[in-house]
Design a protein around this motif. Structure first.
Motif, PDB file in Angstrom:
ATOM      1  N   GLN A  98       1.819  27.404  -5.702  1.00 54.88           N
ATOM      2  CA  GLN A  98       2.182  28.321  -4.326  1.00 54.88           C
ATOM      3  C   GLN A  98       1.365  27.923  -3.423  1.00 54.88           C
ATOM      4  OE1 GLN A  98       1.107  29.704  -7.081  1.00 54.88           O
ATOM      5  NE2 GLN A  98       3.076  30.473  -8.191  1.00 54.88           N
ATOM      6  N   SER A  99       1.078  26.499  -3.461  1.00 54.50           N
ATOM      7  CA  SER A  99       0.576  25.819  -1.511  1.00 54.50           C
ATOM      8  C   SER A  99       2.056  25.721  -1.082  1.00 54.50           C
ATOM      9  CB  SER A  99      -0.437  25.531  -2.128  1.00 54.50           C
ATOM     10  OG  SER A  99      -0.497  24.000  -2.679  1.00 54.50           O
ATOM     11  N   LEU A 100       1.460  25.187   0.069  1.00 49.14           N
ATOM     12  CA  LEU A 100       2.279  23.767   1.062  1.00 49.14           C
ATOM     13  C   LEU A 100       2.931  22.580   0.262  1.00 49.14           C
ATOM     14  CD1 LEU A 100       3.988  23.795   4.133  1.00 49.14           C
ATOM     15  CD2 LEU A 100       1.380  22.425   4.623  1.00 49.14           C
ATOM     16  N   PHE A 101       1.450  21.751  -0.553  1.00 49.61           N
ATOM     17  CA  PHE A 101       1.773  20.812  -0.987  1.00 49.61           C
ATOM     18  C   PHE A 101       2.231  21.490  -2.352  1.00 49.61           C
ATOM     19  CE2 PHE A 101      -2.090  20.689   1.605  1.00 49.61           C
ATOM     20  CZ  PHE A 101      -1.594  19.225   2.377  1.00 49.61           C
ATOM     21  N   GLY A 102       2.445  22.494  -2.907  1.00 48.73           N
ATOM     22  CA  GLY A 102       2.928  22.336  -4.222  1.00 48.73           C
ATOM     23  C   GLY A 102       4.886  22.600  -4.039  1.00 48.73           C
ATOM     24  N   ARG A 103       4.827  23.899  -2.666  1.00 50.94           N
ATOM     25  CA  ARG A 103       6.482  23.739  -2.309  1.00 50.94           C
ATOM     26  C   ARG A 103       6.808  22.101  -1.380  1.00 50.94           C
ATOM     27  NH1 ARG A 103       6.992  27.086   2.038  1.00 50.94           N
ATOM     28  NH2 ARG A 103       4.106  26.968   2.070  1.00 50.94           N
ATOM     29  N   PHE A 104       6.544  21.418  -1.128  1.00 55.53           N
ATOM     30  CA  PHE A 104       7.063  19.934  -1.134  1.00 55.53           C
ATOM     31  C   PHE A 104       5.554  18.991  -1.059  1.00 55.53           C
ATOM     32  CE2 PHE A 104       7.288  23.086   2.146  1.00 55.53           C
ATOM     33  CZ  PHE A 104       8.489  22.900   2.417  1.00 55.53           C
ATOM     34  N   ILE A 132       0.529  -1.591  -0.251  1.00 59.68           N
ATOM     35  CA  ILE A 132      -0.310  -0.134   0.026  1.00 59.68           C
ATOM     36  C   ILE A 132       1.271   1.200   0.376  1.00 59.68           C
ATOM     37  CG2 ILE A 132      -1.388   1.437   1.287  1.00 59.68           C
ATOM     38  CD1 ILE A 132      -3.114  -1.053   2.853  1.00 59.68           C
ATOM     39  N   GLY A 133       1.996   1.015   1.151  1.00 62.93           N
ATOM     40  CA  GLY A 133       2.772   2.169   0.577  1.00 62.93           C
ATOM     41  C   GLY A 133       2.707   3.514  -0.565  1.00 62.93           C
ATOM     42  N   PRO A 134       4.110   2.144  -1.278  1.00 59.86           N
ATOM     43  CA  PRO A 134       4.368   3.046  -2.608  1.00 59.86           C
ATOM     44  C   PRO A 134       3.306   3.081  -3.696  1.00 59.86           C
ATOM     45  CG  PRO A 134       5.374   1.028  -2.816  1.00 59.86           C
ATOM     46  CD  PRO A 134       4.781   1.076  -0.695  1.00 59.86           C
ATOM     47  N   ALA A 135       2.477   2.265  -3.464  1.00 56.42           N
ATOM     48  CA  ALA A 135       1.223   2.991  -4.159  1.00 56.42           C
ATOM     49  C   ALA A 135       0.091   4.234  -4.059  1.00 56.42           C
ATOM     50  CB  ALA A 135      -0.174   1.570  -4.587  1.00 56.42           C
ATOM     51  N   LEU A 136       0.472   4.443  -2.136  1.00 57.99           N
ATOM     52  CA  LEU A 136      -0.443   5.630  -1.923  1.00 57.99           C
ATOM     53  C   LEU A 136       0.979   6.679  -1.880  1.00 57.99           C
ATOM     54  CD1 LEU A 136      -2.295   6.647  -0.111  1.00 57.99           C
ATOM     55  CD2 LEU A 136      -1.001   6.417   1.517  1.00 57.99           C
ATOM     56  N   GLY A 137       2.287   6.562  -2.155  1.00 51.33           N
ATOM     57  CA  GLY A 137       3.118   7.389  -2.349  1.00 51.33           C
ATOM     58  C   GLY A 137       2.965   7.829  -4.108  1.00 51.33           C
ATOM     59  N   GLY A 138       2.962   6.867  -5.405  1.00 44.91           N
ATOM     60  CA  GLY A 138       2.963   7.078  -6.096  1.00 44.91           C
ATOM     61  C   GLY A 138       1.344   8.394  -7.122  1.00 44.91           C
ATOM     62  N   PHE A 139       0.282   7.675  -6.365  1.00 49.49           N
ATOM     63  CA  PHE A 139      -0.829   8.051  -6.158  1.00 49.49           C
ATOM     64  C   PHE A 139      -1.358   9.490  -5.528  1.00 49.49           C
ATOM     65  CE2 PHE A 139      -5.079   9.156  -5.284  1.00 49.49           C
ATOM     66  CZ  PHE A 139      -5.877   9.926  -6.586  1.00 49.49           C
ATOM     67  N   LEU A 140      -0.179  10.069  -4.438  1.00 47.72           N
ATOM     68  CA  LEU A 140      -0.383  11.112  -3.508  1.00 47.72           C
ATOM     69  C   LEU A 140       0.678  11.945  -4.091  1.00 47.72           C
ATOM     70  CD1 LEU A 140      -2.304   9.875  -0.629  1.00 47.72           C
ATOM     71  CD2 LEU A 140      -3.362  10.923  -2.568  1.00 47.72           C
ATOM     72  N   ALA A 141       2.344  11.778  -4.865  1.00 46.33           N
ATOM     73  CA  ALA A 141       2.591  12.842  -4.949  1.00 46.33           C
ATOM     74  C   ALA A 141       2.755  13.380  -5.579  1.00 46.33           C
ATOM     75  CB  ALA A 141       3.870  11.943  -4.927  1.00 46.33           C
ATOM     76  N   GLN A 142       3.042  15.198  -5.903  1.00 46.37           N
ATOM     77  CA  GLN A 142       3.424  15.725  -6.597  1.00 46.37           C
ATOM     78  C   GLN A 142       2.448  16.217  -6.916  1.00 46.37           C
ATOM     79  OE1 GLN A 142       5.513  14.036  -9.734  1.00 46.37           O
ATOM     80  NE2 GLN A 142       7.845  15.689  -8.592  1.00 46.37           N
ATOM     81  N   PRO A 143       0.803  16.542  -6.000  1.00 47.35           N
ATOM     82  CA  PRO A 143      -0.012  16.819  -6.162  1.00 47.35           C
ATOM     83  C   PRO A 143      -0.212  18.013  -6.763  1.00 47.35           C
ATOM     84  CG  PRO A 143       0.518  17.567  -4.094  1.00 47.35           C
ATOM     85  CD  PRO A 143       1.460  16.667  -4.366  1.00 47.35           C
ATOM     86  N   ALA A 144      -0.383  19.108  -6.547  1.00 42.81           N
ATOM     87  CA  ALA A 144      -0.055  20.149  -7.589  1.00 42.81           C
ATOM     88  C   ALA A 144       0.155  20.150  -8.973  1.00 42.81           C
ATOM     89  CB  ALA A 144       1.305  21.158  -7.655  1.00 42.81           C
ATOM     90  N   ASP A 145       1.200  19.247  -9.373  1.00 44.10           N
ATOM     91  CA  ASP A 145       1.422  18.415 -10.708  1.00 44.10           C
ATOM     92  C   ASP A 145      -0.225  17.647 -11.340  1.00 44.10           C
ATOM     93  OD1 ASP A 145       3.103  20.147 -11.047  1.00 44.10           O
ATOM     94  OD2 ASP A 145       4.610  18.746 -10.892  1.00 44.10           O
ATOM     95  N   ASN A 146      -0.169  16.848 -10.890  1.00 47.35           N
ATOM     96  CA  ASN A 146      -1.218  15.252 -10.744  1.00 47.35           C
ATOM     97  C   ASN A 146      -3.252  16.569 -10.698  1.00 47.35           C
ATOM     98  OD1 ASN A 146       0.753  14.067 -11.387  1.00 47.35           O
ATOM     99  ND2 ASN A 146       1.133  13.394  -9.026  1.00 47.35           N
ATOM    100  N   PHE A 147      -3.302  17.323  -9.526  1.00 47.79           N
ATOM    101  CA  PHE A 147      -4.231  18.050  -9.338  1.00 47.79           C
ATOM    102  C   PHE A 147      -4.622  19.287  -9.278  1.00 47.79           C
ATOM    103  CE2 PHE A 147      -3.589  13.444  -7.071  1.00 47.79           C
ATOM    104  CZ  PHE A 147      -4.674  12.881  -7.628  1.00 47.79           C
ATOM    105  N   PRO A 148      -4.072  19.600 -10.510  1.00 49.56           N
ATOM    106  CA  PRO A 148      -3.332  20.891  -9.981  1.00 49.56           C
ATOM    107  C   PRO A 148      -5.102  22.831  -9.875  1.00 49.56           C
ATOM    108  CG  PRO A 148      -3.854  20.335 -12.114  1.00 49.56           C
ATOM    109  CD  PRO A 148      -3.668  19.263 -11.702  1.00 49.56           C
ATOM    110  N   GLU A 149      -6.437  21.648 -10.174  1.00 47.75           N
ATOM    111  CA  GLU A 149      -7.073  21.846  -9.627  1.00 47.75           C
ATOM    112  C   GLU A 149      -7.898  21.893  -8.260  1.00 47.75           C
ATOM    113  OE1 GLU A 149      -8.556  17.868 -10.176  1.00 47.75           O
ATOM    114  OE2 GLU A 149      -7.065  19.378 -11.017  1.00 47.75           O
ATOM    115  N   ILE A 150      -6.972  21.469  -7.510  1.00 48.52           N
ATOM    116  CA  ILE A 150      -7.569  21.298  -6.138  1.00 48.52           C
ATOM    117  C   ILE A 150      -5.874  21.848  -5.581  1.00 48.52           C
ATOM    118  CG2 ILE A 150      -7.727  19.751  -3.748  1.00 48.52           C
ATOM    119  CD1 ILE A 150      -8.869  17.492  -6.415  1.00 48.52           C
ATOM    120  N   PHE A 151      -4.685  21.720  -5.661  1.00 45.09           N
ATOM    121  CA  PHE A 151      -3.798  22.021  -5.050  1.00 45.09           C
ATOM    122  C   PHE A 151      -2.706  22.743  -6.230  1.00 45.09           C
ATOM    123  CE2 PHE A 151      -4.860  18.153  -3.897  1.00 45.09           C
ATOM    124  CZ  PHE A 151      -4.569  18.601  -2.400  1.00 45.09           C
ATOM    125  N   THR A 152      -2.803  24.352  -5.432  1.00 41.65           N
ATOM    126  CA  THR A 152      -2.098  25.311  -6.386  1.00 41.65           C
ATOM    127  C   THR A 152      -0.311  25.272  -6.639  1.00 41.65           C
ATOM    128  OG1 THR A 152      -2.325  27.073  -5.464  1.00 41.65           O
ATOM    129  CG2 THR A 152      -3.324  26.744  -5.833  1.00 41.65           C
TER     130      THR A 152
END
Length: 452
Positions: A169-175, A147-167
């Protein structure tokens, strides 16, 4: 009749007032059927702490095992899950490489619960459920690795994968890796809070003894162990103060375990590298995605065999025999890998998946059997330290195994024209030699069980 048998079993024991270990023991005496709730507790705790830095774990496991023997399993479990909450969150907020390394090291150093949780799994269940409890520990660990690698692959870089939710400039974009770490930390926080109600299994017989027990009805109606009720049970406090290193049933099982762990880690590294190697080098020419699919399928098969198959086999055959026969069967199975590499298409896919499921299941059957022997080789007040010692040595084996495996495969692929065992054949031959050494060590006079 069943109620009378339980009552008779309880009345034959000596009882201690306010001893948390006695409360658990008396609950076990009246428990019927499979301990589903306890299995779930152990599963969820191990799953929440499924990854830690090996070096820190190697250095800290013995210390935390001794702490668990002195102050109880519960405090170490709570500290371990709290460590995940803190340092896993900081890992996701790492601003450079060294901060990431340090937080992983601290996570491994302070998260010392994998040794005590194995002791806990043997203490919270009756003896006939020990195999099931330890299978749950290893199965939960395997689940985390899936589960760990699968979860990491899906949720990592949310600003690139889910730009409509995470910008950006947000905390998730910077980290970009903070979101999966945060999700895991929140999960661990829930588990950590739940562990506050975890019953303690370490006996404390410094308080006064009592000569009566609660009614069986009260014990059976308790959700797990009721603090409002005074339980008592047989005195099991350890009188042995001997060194763990002079306990040959323990040390022999640890040595055998380290041999098999070295083999397993080298095999895991070799398999992934061998599978992606081109056909001309004796590999399968698989992509990393293909290898991932094989690992997921084998992981699922592993979970099923650990939870449902191993406990039944252990009851009928015993842990030593299962360990020995699993290692023996692994030798021809591993030899077949070079012949499987000659196949192609759907036949290759089916064959390699079946082989991997069998191989990984056999590896875990060996490990669980040795875990059972290790926990039975010591009294309760040394069990945490013993499991901590096991985890330290296992961590070192896991650190050495991949390096040895990778170097071995590179060397073997450079001798494709050799007359004796060319290419990958030499790799699997050497792995089988190590496995055979482990098999030889499972016989007396080397490996012995503690006389109970």
């Amino acid at each position: 009749m069943a109620g009378e048998d339980v009552e008779e079993r309880l009345l034959k024991k000596n009882y201690c007032e306010n001893c948390p270990g006695c409360k658990v023991d008396q609950y076990k005496a009246v428990q019927q059927g499979y301990p589903i709730k306890e299995l779930f507790v152990i599963w969820i705790v191990v799953l929440a702490t499924g990854s830690s830095y090996m070096l820190g774990r190697a250095l800290g496991s013995v210390f935390w095992g001794k702490v668990a023997d002195r102050y109880g399993r519960k405090p170490v479990i709570i500290i371990g899950t709290s460590t995940v909450v803190i340092f896993n969150t900081l890992f996701g907020l790492s601003i450079n490489y060294w901060m990431a390394i340090i937080t992983r090291f601290l996570l491994g150093s302070f998260n010392g619960l994998l040794g005590p949780i194995k002791a806990y799994a043997c203490e919270v269940f009756r003896e006939e459920h020990h195999a099931l409890g330890l299978s749950t520990v290893t199965a939960a660990w395997g689940t985390g690795l899936i589960i760990g690698p699968a979860l990491g692959g899906f949720l990592a870089q949310p600003a690139d994968n889910f730009p409509e939710i995470f910008t950006s400039q947000s905390l998730f974009g910077r980290f970009p890796y903070f979101l999966p770490c945060l999700v895991i930390s929140l999960f661990a926080l829930v588990v950590d809070i739940s562990c506050l109600w975890l019953p303690e299994t370490l006996h404390n017989h410094e308080l006064h003894r009592i000569s009566s027990v609660d009614s069986i009805e009260n014990l059976e109606s308790a959700p797990f162990v009721s603090d409002a009720t005074e339980y008592a049970c047989e005195e099991t406090e350890s009188n042995s103060k001997g060194s763990l290193f002079t306990n040959w049933p323990l040390m022999s099982s640890i040595i055998v375990y380290c041999v098999f762990s070295l083999h397993d880690m080298a095999y895991s590294e070799i398999f992934s590298l061998w599978a992606v190697s081109p056909r001309r080098l004796g590999g399968l020419s698989y992509s990393t995605e293909d290898v991932g699919e094989v690992l997921v399928i084998s992981g699922l098969g592993l979970l099923i065999s650990q939870i449902f198959l191993y406990p039944q086999l252990e009851k009928k055959l015993g842990c030593i025999f299962i360990t020995r026969i699993s290692a023996v069967v692994s030798i021809p199975l591993l030899t077949s890998y070079t012949y499987i590499a000659m196949l192609s298409g759907i036949l290759l896919t089916i064959s390699i998946n079946i082989a991997c499921v069998l191989k990984n299941s056999l590896c875990e059957f060996i490990v669980i059997g040795l875990f059972i022997m290790q926990n039975r080789a010591v009294d309760q007040h040394q069990r945490g330290a013993a499991n901590g010692l096991v985890m330290s040595l296992m961590s070192l084996s896991k650190a050495v195994g991949p390096a040895v495996g990778g170097a071995l495969l590179s060397w073997a692929q450079g001798r494709l024209d050799a007359a004796f065992l060319p290419g990958a054949q030499m790799v699997f031959f050497i792995l089988n030699v190590v496995e055979a050494i482990g098999v030889a060590m499972t016989f007396k006079p080397f490996l012995v069980e503690r006389k109970l």
